[in-house]
Design a protein around this motif. Structure first.
Motif, PDB file in Angstrom:
ATOM      1  N   ALA A 106       1.255  11.465 -20.602  1.00 23.91           N
ATOM      2  CA  ALA A 106       2.147  11.731 -21.719  1.00 23.91           C
ATOM      3  C   ALA A 106       1.339  12.120 -22.949  1.00 23.91           C
ATOM      4  N   CYS A 107       1.910  13.026 -23.740  1.00 21.16           N
ATOM      5  CA  CYS A 107       1.182  13.553 -24.892  1.00 21.16           C
ATOM      6  C   CYS A 107       1.318  12.692 -26.135  1.00 21.16           C
ATOM      7  N   GLY A 108       2.417  11.922 -26.244  1.00 17.83           N
ATOM      8  CA  GLY A 108       2.654  11.110 -27.432  1.00 17.83           C
ATOM      9  C   GLY A 108       3.190  11.893 -28.610  1.00 17.83           C
ATOM     10  N   ARG A 109       3.430  13.187 -28.439  1.00 23.00           N
ATOM     11  CA  ARG A 109       3.805  14.056 -29.553  1.00 23.00           C
ATOM     12  C   ARG A 109       5.190  14.672 -29.409  1.00 23.00           C
ATOM     13  N   CYS A 110       5.664  14.828 -28.184  1.00 17.20           N
ATOM     14  CA  CYS A 110       6.916  15.542 -27.950  1.00 17.20           C
ATOM     15  C   CYS A 110       8.118  14.643 -28.227  1.00 17.20           C
ATOM     16  N   ARG A 111       9.280  15.251 -28.202  1.00 22.19           N
ATOM     17  CA  ARG A 111      10.529  14.527 -28.475  1.00 22.19           C
ATOM     18  C   ARG A 111      10.714  13.341 -27.520  1.00 22.19           C
ATOM     19  N   ASN A 112      10.452  13.559 -26.228  1.00 19.95           N
ATOM     20  CA  ASN A 112      10.662  12.484 -25.262  1.00 19.95           C
ATOM     21  C   ASN A 112       9.667  11.350 -25.451  1.00 19.95           C
ATOM     22  N   CYS A 113       8.398  11.674 -25.654  1.00 19.25           N
ATOM     23  CA  CYS A 113       7.403  10.612 -25.866  1.00 19.25           C
ATOM     24  C   CYS A 113       7.746   9.776 -27.089  1.00 19.25           C
ATOM     25  N   ALA A 115      10.563   9.142 -28.188  1.00 24.06           N
ATOM     26  CA  ALA A 115      11.723   8.312 -27.866  1.00 24.06           C
ATOM     27  C   ALA A 115      11.402   7.253 -26.814  1.00 24.06           C
ATOM     28  N   GLY A 116      10.123   7.157 -26.405  1.00 22.24           N
ATOM     29  CA  GLY A 116       9.728   6.179 -25.393  1.00 22.24           C
ATOM     30  C   GLY A 116       9.935   6.634 -23.969  1.00 22.24           C
ATOM     31  N   LYS A 117      10.290   7.913 -23.777  1.00 19.50           N
ATOM     32  CA  LYS A 117      10.537   8.434 -22.437  1.00 19.50           C
ATOM     33  C   LYS A 117       9.280   9.126 -21.928  1.00 19.50           C
ATOM     34  N   THR A 118       8.214   8.360 -21.789  1.00 18.85           N
ATOM     35  CA  THR A 118       6.925   8.929 -21.407  1.00 18.85           C
ATOM     36  C   THR A 118       6.906   9.429 -19.966  1.00 18.85           C
ATOM     37  N   ASP A 119       7.914   9.091 -19.190  1.00 19.20           N
ATOM     38  CA  ASP A 119       8.011   9.589 -17.818  1.00 19.20           C
ATOM     39  C   ASP A 119       8.429  11.050 -17.768  1.00 19.20           C
ATOM     40  N   PRO A 129       9.472  18.637 -17.073  1.00 17.48           N
ATOM     41  CA  PRO A 129       9.030  17.431 -17.777  1.00 17.48           C
ATOM     42  C   PRO A 129       8.515  16.369 -16.809  1.00 17.48           C
ATOM     43  N   GLY A 130       7.427  15.701 -17.200  1.00 14.26           N
ATOM     44  CA  GLY A 130       6.867  14.621 -16.393  1.00 14.26           C
ATOM     45  C   GLY A 130       5.630  15.034 -15.643  1.00 14.26           C
ATOM     46  N   PRO A 347       8.909   4.676 -17.114  1.00 15.11           N
ATOM     47  CA  PRO A 347       8.099   4.929 -18.308  1.00 15.11           C
ATOM     48  C   PRO A 347       7.173   3.734 -18.552  1.00 15.11           C
ATOM     49  N   VAL A 348       6.010   3.778 -17.943  1.00  7.59           N
ATOM     50  CA  VAL A 348       5.123   2.614 -17.867  1.00  7.59           C
ATOM     51  C   VAL A 348       4.827   2.016 -19.241  1.00  7.59           C
TER      52      VAL A 348
END
Length: 407
Positions: A106-113, A115-119, A129-130, A347-348
């Motif tokens: 996970a990049c930590g920068r995108c919308r999903n990351c 929001a905690g959706k690192t998966d 995605p993923g 999402p670990v």
């Protein structure tokens, strides 16, 4: 520069340990690497010396030839290790840190990351995605069943253990944080497990066993695990689970014998797309069986956690529809019972820090629950073979001999 060796998929039923290139801070071309990722610079990455790197059931799907994984793919997404190099953009992770590597990249920068959706990170896999290390259609990041592996976005992805000496004492437990412990926990959280819940977990492989241990950690009153494998069911009983042998008939009848009613509060699918039938169909592949059974036995208004793997391409499927991930699921039944479903990778990062604290403070013995067994890296082919034959074990590869005292 040290050498590097790793476990390579060589076609259905075959893995070998090969000499690999030592990682660099750039994604190179190779089997499974998305062309759009070739040459991608990784100044935000770290090179990790693998202390423990596990064989996963998801790897086994590829090795059985049940995915479109290419020959030559370096396997492995469950990585725990020591940071030996960092890129110029890494600020907080340091050389010498002992870390857990989430299998999700996970990049930590995108919308999903954010929001905690690192998966389902949007920036690490050009196809969709993923992403994950050493896995088919996941962008081509090199797998971690190796001596050394590159981890991108190190400051974001890596979970540092607070005390290295304490961590090494519990390293077999901590090795489960990369995937199966958070995955089993996520299945239970998604299914709504709370204090006093009754829970049915389909599958007594490592993820199912981790889900059983997680259900108890969340306060479940009764945890029932179903499987065909008697040794794995025995392993589930070793830490307090009730068990049912699904070859002996319909799970709901056996659940009624245990609970006095044929239903549970929460259902978890820890099997996935290679599911077998129940009762007289137990020897035959029935990929929708587990999901349909869970819809039958979970209380109306309840929820299903589905961490078991389902794929979009399965060349070894029993029928043409299943080859494309299309299964005969009784969605009408689930709808009529107002059931909630949670699918996808775990999402670990949502769970691994608190599960680390539970391990370090002796609130759970996850390595014992899943029967973690260390093996030298050179014995990886043997580990894959025994796991495929149904061993009631979680094999932990030991590339540098740092786990020898736990054997």
């Amino acid at each position: 520069m040290p050498g590097n060796k790793g476990v390579v998929y060589e076609g259905p039923g075959k893995v070998e340990v090969h000499t690999l290139d030592y990682p660099e801070f750039e994604l190179k071309d190779g089997p499974g690497v998305n062309p759009a990722n070739v040459g991608r610079k990784v100044p935000h990455g770290a090179i990790v010396k693998a202390v423990a790197t596990n064989i996963c059931g998801s790897d086994q799907h590829m090795v059985r030839g049940r995915t479109t994984a290419p020959q030559g793919l370096v396997l492995g997404h469950e990585i725990t290790g020591e940071v030996v190099e960092i890129g110029p953009d890494v600020e907080f992770i340091k050389v010498g840190d002992l870390v857990s590597v989430p299998f999700n990249i996970a990049c930590g920068r995108c919308r999903n990351c954010k929001a905690g959706k690192t998966d389902v990170c949007e920036n690490v896999n050009p196809d969709r995605p993923g992403s994950a290390y050493g896995y088919v259609d996941m962008g081509g990041w090199v797998g971690g069943q190796a001596e050394y592996v590159l981890v991108p976005y190190a400051d974001w992805n890596l979970l540092k253990f607070p005390d290295k000496d304490q961590a090494m004492e519990k390293i077999l437990d901590l090795a489960m944080l990369a995937d199966i412990f958070p995955t089993g926990f996520h299945g239970c959280v998604s299914a709504g497990v709370k204090p006093g819940s009754t829970v049915y977990v389909a599958g007594a492989g490592p993820v199912g066993l981790a889900a059983g241990a997680s259900a108890f950690l969340l306060g479940a009153a009764v945890v029932i695990i179903g499987d065909l494998n008697k040794e794995r069911l025995e392993q589930a009983r070793s830490f307090g689970c009730e068990t049912i042998d699904v070859s002996q008939g319909d799970p709901k009848d056996q659940i009624e014998q245990i609970l006095g009613e044929p239903m549970v509060d929460c259902g978890v699918d820890a099997v996935g797309f290679e599911a077998r039938g129940h009762g007289s169909d137990a020897g035959e592949e029935r990929p929708a069986t587990v999901l349909n059974t869970l819809m039958e036995i979970t209380r109306a208004g309840g929820a299903l956690g589905i961490p078991g793997l389902y794929v979009t391409g399965d060349p070894g499927a029993a029928d043409e529809a299943a080859k494309h991930g299309s299964l005969s699921i009784r969605l009408g039944l689930g709808w009529s019972r107002s059931l909630s479903f949670t699918t996808g990778q775990c999402p670990v990062m949502r769970y691994h820090r608190q599960l680390m604290m539970a391990i370090l403070n002796d609130r759970v013995q996850i390595a014992k629950a899943v029967n973690a067994i260390p093996l030298p890296l050179g014995q990886a082919p043997q580990g894959y073979q025994e796991f495929d034959q149904g061993a009631a074990s979680k094999f932990v590869l030991d590339p540098h001999g740092m786990l020898a005292r736990f054997r």
